[in-house]
Design a protein around this motif. Structure first.
Motif, short mmCIF file in Angstrom:
data_model
loop_
_atom_site.label_atom_id
_atom_site.label_comp_id
_atom_site.label_asym_id
_atom_site.label_seq_id
_atom_site.Cartn_x
_atom_site.Cartn_y
_atom_site.Cartn_z
N ARG A 52 0.82 -1.23 0.00
CA ARG A 52 0.00 0.00 0.00
C ARG A 52 0.84 1.27 0.00
O ARG A 52 0.30 2.37 0.06
CB ARG A 52 -0.91 0.01 1.23
N ALA A 64 -0.28 -7.49 -2.43
CA ALA A 64 -1.10 -6.53 -3.19
C ALA A 64 -2.26 -7.26 -3.88
O ALA A 64 -3.40 -6.77 -3.87
CB ALA A 64 -0.26 -5.80 -4.22
N ALA A 65 -1.98 -8.42 -4.43
CA ALA A 65 -3.03 -9.20 -5.10
C ALA A 65 -4.08 -9.67 -4.10
O ALA A 65 -5.29 -9.60 -4.37
CB ALA A 65 -2.43 -10.39 -5.83
N ASP A 92 -4.75 -8.26 -1.21
CA ASP A 92 -5.43 -7.06 -0.73
C ASP A 92 -6.53 -6.65 -1.73
O ASP A 92 -7.64 -6.31 -1.35
CB ASP A 92 -4.42 -5.93 -0.57
N LYS A 93 -6.21 -6.71 -3.01
CA LYS A 93 -7.18 -6.36 -4.05
C LYS A 93 -8.36 -7.33 -4.02
O LYS A 93 -9.51 -6.93 -4.16
CB LYS A 93 -6.51 -6.37 -5.41
N GLN A 94 -8.05 -8.61 -3.83
CA GLN A 94 -9.11 -9.62 -3.76
C GLN A 94 -10.00 -9.38 -2.55
O GLN A 94 -11.23 -9.49 -2.64
CB GLN A 94 -8.50 -11.00 -3.72
N ALA A 143 -10.62 -6.55 -1.11
CA ALA A 143 -11.38 -5.32 -1.34
C ALA A 143 -12.61 -5.57 -2.20
O ALA A 143 -13.62 -4.88 -2.09
CB ALA A 143 -10.50 -4.26 -1.98
N SER A 144 -12.55 -6.59 -3.05
CA SER A 144 -13.67 -6.85 -3.96
C SER A 144 -14.77 -7.70 -3.32
O SER A 144 -15.79 -7.93 -3.93
CB SER A 144 -13.15 -7.52 -5.23
#
Length: 75
Positions: free
Chosen positions: A31, A66-67, A69-71, A73-74
């Protein structure tokens, strides 16, 4: 083994980090403005390499965080 902050972040976006936890350090680095600059430029710069050394991480660990974290968030 992961800490409770990493377990929570696996389910939903979390802003809690535990000092000394490798997973939390990787999420924090993912982040960071240094990582954002690296993603944009496509090359690791000195500031980012210094951040990796400070946290004792490699680039692959930060990309994985990061991957994940993105998952999270969705969800």
């Amino acid at each position: 083994m992961t800490c409770h902050a990493c377990s929570a972040a696996a389910v939903r976006i979390s802003h809690e980090f535990i000092a000394g936890c490798r997973g939390c350090c990787a999420r924090a680095a993912a982040r960071s403005p240094q990582f954002a600059a690296v993603r944009k430029a496509g090359v690791q710069d000195h500031a980012y390499r210094r951040l990796l050394a400070q946290f004792g991480l490699d680039h692959e660990a930060v990309k994985a965080a990061a991957a994940a974290d993105k998952q999270s968030a969705s969800r």
